[in-house]
Design a protein around this motif. Structure first.
Motif, PDB file in Angstrom:
ATOM      1  N   GLU A 151      -4.690   4.118  47.440  1.00  0.00           N
ATOM      2  CA  GLU A 151      -4.665   4.549  48.841  1.00  0.00           C
ATOM      3  C   GLU A 151      -4.466   6.053  48.939  1.00  0.00           C
ATOM      4  O   GLU A 151      -5.024   6.710  49.825  1.00  0.00           O
ATOM      5  CB  GLU A 151      -3.545   3.811  49.583  1.00  0.00           C
ATOM      6  CG  GLU A 151      -3.518   4.058  51.088  1.00  0.00           C
ATOM      7  CD  GLU A 151      -4.697   3.437  51.804  1.00  0.00           C
ATOM      8  OE1 GLU A 151      -5.006   3.881  52.926  1.00  0.00           O
ATOM      9  OE2 GLU A 151      -5.310   2.507  51.245  1.00  0.00           O
ATOM     10  N   LEU A 152      -3.690   6.612  48.011  1.00  0.00           N
ATOM     11  CA  LEU A 152      -3.393   8.042  48.058  1.00  0.00           C
ATOM     12  C   LEU A 152      -4.637   8.912  47.865  1.00  0.00           C
ATOM     13  O   LEU A 152      -4.844   9.865  48.635  1.00  0.00           O
ATOM     14  CB  LEU A 152      -2.321   8.382  47.025  1.00  0.00           C
ATOM     15  CG  LEU A 152      -1.761   9.802  47.057  1.00  0.00           C
ATOM     16  CD1 LEU A 152      -1.212  10.143  48.433  1.00  0.00           C
ATOM     17  CD2 LEU A 152      -0.668   9.962  45.999  1.00  0.00           C
ATOM     18  N   PRO A 153      -5.508   8.664  46.876  1.00  0.00           N
ATOM     19  CA  PRO A 153      -6.733   9.481  46.771  1.00  0.00           C
ATOM     20  C   PRO A 153      -7.616   9.391  48.008  1.00  0.00           C
ATOM     21  O   PRO A 153      -8.225  10.394  48.417  1.00  0.00           O
ATOM     22  CB  PRO A 153      -7.443   8.903  45.539  1.00  0.00           C
ATOM     23  CG  PRO A 153      -6.383   8.267  44.740  1.00  0.00           C
ATOM     24  CD  PRO A 153      -5.373   7.752  45.725  1.00  0.00           C
ATOM     25  N   THR A 158      -9.801  12.279  52.488  1.00  0.00           N
ATOM     26  CA  THR A 158     -10.097  12.296  53.921  1.00  0.00           C
ATOM     27  C   THR A 158      -9.401  13.455  54.612  1.00  0.00           C
ATOM     28  O   THR A 158      -9.977  14.098  55.511  1.00  0.00           O
ATOM     29  CB  THR A 158      -9.662  10.969  54.556  1.00  0.00           C
ATOM     30  OG1 THR A 158     -10.284   9.881  53.873  1.00  0.00           O
ATOM     31  CG2 THR A 158     -10.055  10.920  56.027  1.00  0.00           C
ATOM     32  N   ALA A 159      -8.169  13.757  54.204  1.00  0.00           N
ATOM     33  CA  ALA A 159      -7.442  14.880  54.791  1.00  0.00           C
ATOM     34  C   ALA A 159      -8.152  16.200  54.524  1.00  0.00           C
ATOM     35  O   ALA A 159      -8.151  17.108  55.380  1.00  0.00           O
ATOM     36  CB  ALA A 159      -6.024  14.931  54.237  1.00  0.00           C
ATOM     37  N   ALA A 189     -15.272  13.708  47.632  1.00  0.00           N
ATOM     38  CA  ALA A 189     -16.157  12.566  47.848  1.00  0.00           C
ATOM     39  C   ALA A 189     -16.140  11.625  46.650  1.00  0.00           C
ATOM     40  O   ALA A 189     -16.126  10.394  46.796  1.00  0.00           O
ATOM     41  CB  ALA A 189     -17.573  13.053  48.124  1.00  0.00           C
ATOM     42  N   PHE A 190     -16.126  12.208  45.452  1.00  0.00           N
ATOM     43  CA  PHE A 190     -16.060  11.411  44.229  1.00  0.00           C
ATOM     44  C   PHE A 190     -14.769  10.586  44.195  1.00  0.00           C
ATOM     45  O   PHE A 190     -14.779   9.383  43.899  1.00  0.00           O
ATOM     46  CB  PHE A 190     -16.138  12.338  43.018  1.00  0.00           C
ATOM     47  CG  PHE A 190     -15.867  11.681  41.698  1.00  0.00           C
ATOM     48  CD1 PHE A 190     -16.851  10.925  41.080  1.00  0.00           C
ATOM     49  CD2 PHE A 190     -14.633  11.818  41.073  1.00  0.00           C
ATOM     50  CE1 PHE A 190     -16.592  10.299  39.855  1.00  0.00           C
ATOM     51  CE2 PHE A 190     -14.367  11.212  39.857  1.00  0.00           C
ATOM     52  CZ  PHE A 190     -15.360  10.444  39.244  1.00  0.00           C
ATOM     53  N   CYS A 191     -13.651  11.218  44.509  1.00  0.00           N
ATOM     54  CA  CYS A 191     -12.369  10.516  44.525  1.00  0.00           C
ATOM     55  C   CYS A 191     -12.353   9.414  45.583  1.00  0.00           C
ATOM     56  O   CYS A 191     -11.873   8.294  45.341  1.00  0.00           O
ATOM     57  CB  CYS A 191     -11.231  11.497  44.785  1.00  0.00           C
ATOM     58  SG  CYS A 191     -10.955  12.685  43.464  1.00  0.00           S
ATOM     59  N   PHE A 192     -12.892   9.731  46.755  1.00  0.00           N
ATOM     60  CA  PHE A 192     -12.912   8.749  47.845  1.00  0.00           C
ATOM     61  C   PHE A 192     -13.720   7.525  47.452  1.00  0.00           C
ATOM     62  O   PHE A 192     -13.281   6.383  47.659  1.00  0.00           O
ATOM     63  CB  PHE A 192     -13.499   9.387  49.108  1.00  0.00           C
ATOM     64  CG  PHE A 192     -13.510   8.475  50.308  1.00  0.00           C
ATOM     65  CD1 PHE A 192     -12.509   8.553  51.250  1.00  0.00           C
ATOM     66  CD2 PHE A 192     -14.530   7.557  50.493  1.00  0.00           C
ATOM     67  CE1 PHE A 192     -12.509   7.711  52.366  1.00  0.00           C
ATOM     68  CE2 PHE A 192     -14.538   6.708  51.587  1.00  0.00           C
ATOM     69  CZ  PHE A 192     -13.525   6.788  52.526  1.00  0.00           C
ATOM     70  N   LEU A 193     -14.904   7.729  46.880  1.00  0.00           N
ATOM     71  CA  LEU A 193     -15.777   6.605  46.559  1.00  0.00           C
ATOM     72  C   LEU A 193     -15.156   5.702  45.492  1.00  0.00           C
ATOM     73  O   LEU A 193     -15.131   4.473  45.641  1.00  0.00           O
ATOM     74  CB  LEU A 193     -17.137   7.126  46.094  1.00  0.00           C
ATOM     75  CG  LEU A 193     -18.192   6.060  45.800  1.00  0.00           C
ATOM     76  CD1 LEU A 193     -18.460   5.217  47.040  1.00  0.00           C
ATOM     77  CD2 LEU A 193     -19.485   6.700  45.314  1.00  0.00           C
ATOM     78  N   LEU A 194     -14.628   6.302  44.424  1.00  0.00           N
ATOM     79  CA  LEU A 194     -14.007   5.490  43.381  1.00  0.00           C
ATOM     80  C   LEU A 194     -12.786   4.744  43.908  1.00  0.00           C
ATOM     81  O   LEU A 194     -12.575   3.564  43.612  1.00  0.00           O
ATOM     82  CB  LEU A 194     -13.616   6.365  42.192  1.00  0.00           C
ATOM     83  CG  LEU A 194     -14.724   6.818  41.252  1.00  0.00           C
ATOM     84  CD1 LEU A 194     -14.136   7.509  40.032  1.00  0.00           C
ATOM     85  CD2 LEU A 194     -15.600   5.650  40.807  1.00  0.00           C
ATOM     86  N   ALA A 195     -11.972   5.439  44.697  1.00  0.00           N
ATOM     87  CA  ALA A 195     -10.774   4.808  45.230  1.00  0.00           C
ATOM     88  C   ALA A 195     -11.123   3.687  46.209  1.00  0.00           C
ATOM     89  O   ALA A 195     -10.432   2.662  46.265  1.00  0.00           O
ATOM     90  CB  ALA A 195      -9.889   5.849  45.911  1.00  0.00           C
ATOM     91  N   ALA A 196     -12.194   3.870  46.980  1.00  0.00           N
ATOM     92  CA  ALA A 196     -12.620   2.825  47.911  1.00  0.00           C
ATOM     93  C   ALA A 196     -13.070   1.577  47.164  1.00  0.00           C
ATOM     94  O   ALA A 196     -12.740   0.451  47.544  1.00  0.00           O
ATOM     95  CB  ALA A 196     -13.745   3.340  48.800  1.00  0.00           C
TER      96      ALA A 196
END
Length: 319
Positions: A151-153, A158-159, A189-196
């Motif tokens: 959730e943190l990444p 997003t922030a 974006a890379f972090c968001f996609l993997l974390a999602a």
């Protein structure tokens, strides 16, 4: 048009999208995975390339007996599928497809979507805890650890976008979006996609439901429609996260003739992201639990923090 009628139309539209889009993602997964693995996939249900396979699967789930374990916490056990599914419906209502195509225009829509989508994981925890099954409990604990780690990444990435745009409104972020963000915000974006993908417990991050290790994790004791709701919530999560990624990082409705077909661009970008999520399942083997945590805390979190710091510096310098 009266306010009441408009509200009804918006509600019906969201429900229709919520019922159709996850099914389209599910059918796409069947066919895309099949072609990636050199096979046909569904071909007969409904005629043309098995287009009605998911409908047939739904009929099959309806016909199955709904069983509740004797020692289960019955109210929690029965409520868990709804808790897993409904938050994605709520989140979908505030994601804009275009400046005019959005069910509910919420000022802090970024925070609303993140909060709503995070609630969905509670359904998995409830299922694992209430099933009176050691494999389900182990899967629920794995899901809890995964939620805390990934959730943190998502929040940090997003922030960074919200800071760059100067707003926590999704339409405002799209209006402030610039093509250079494709490079500037690429690490986030890379972090968001993997974390999602990890938060949705999709391969290669599907340790909570690993069939070869813990049977099917939190869903081991579920049958019939309740089990189908968990599967539907997974595809609904892909829809929500793909749309959110398209709005945050890909410019949403920006594209040729955006004034008239902007919503089409948003859906096409989200569809491309959904295919990438499916590709992850085909291309990568399941990680171990220690590898999962190491990726989150030693790679994604530091990169997301660095991205947020870089964005803050650039915003201050250019302001």
């Amino acid at each position: 048009m009266s306010h009441a009628l408009e509200l009804v139309l918006r509600t019906v539209s969201v429900l229709a999208a919520f019922l159709v889009l996850p099914l389209l993602v599910g059918q796409t997964e069947h066919k895309v995975m099949a072609h990636m693995q050199g096979r046909l996939g569904p071909m007969y249900a409904g005629g043309f390339h098995g287009w009605a396979q998911l409908v047939a699967d739904g009929v099959k789930f309806v016909q199955k007996e709904d069983i509740t374990p004797r020692d289960a916490d019955r109210p929690v056990f029965k409520l868990a599928p709804a808790v897993s599914l409904v938050p994605y419906l709520v989140a979908l209502a505030v994601i804009p497809l275009s400046p005019t195509v959005v069910a509910a225009d919420v000022d802090a829509s970024v925070l609303f979507v993140l909060a709503a989508s995070a609630v969905g994981i509670l359904g998995t925890l409830m299922a694992g805890w209430s099933s009176a099954n050691k494999y389900a409990l182990l899967g629920g604990m794995r899901a809890a650890a995964q939620l805390l780690s990934y959730e943190l990444p998502i929040v940090l990435a997003t922030a960074s976008v919200a800071l760059a745009a100067g707003t926590v409104s999704l339409p405002g972020i799209v209006h402030a979006w610039h093509p250079l963000w494709l490079l500037w915000q690429a690490p986030g974006a890379f972090c968001f996609l993997l974390a999602a993908v990890a938060e949705l417990q999709r391969p290669p991050f599907d340790m909570p439901v690993a069939d070869s290790e813990i049977v099917f994790g939190p869903y081991t004791e579920y049958t019939g429609l309740r089990f189908a709701f968990f599967l539907l919530s997974e595809y609904a999560g892909i829809v929500v996260m793909s749309l959110l990624f398209a709005v945050l990082f890909l410019g949403g409705w920006h594209g040729p003739f955006a004034d008239t077909i902007g919503w089409v661009w948003t859906l096409l970008k989200a569809a491309a992201v959904a295919v990438v999520v499916i590709w992850f399942r085909v291309a990568w083997p399941r990680l171990r639990e220690d590898q999962l945590q190491r990726l989150a805390w030693l790679v994604l979190v530091p990169v997301a923090i660095a991205q947020l710091a870089l964005t803050g510096v650039l915003v201050v310098v250019t302001s």
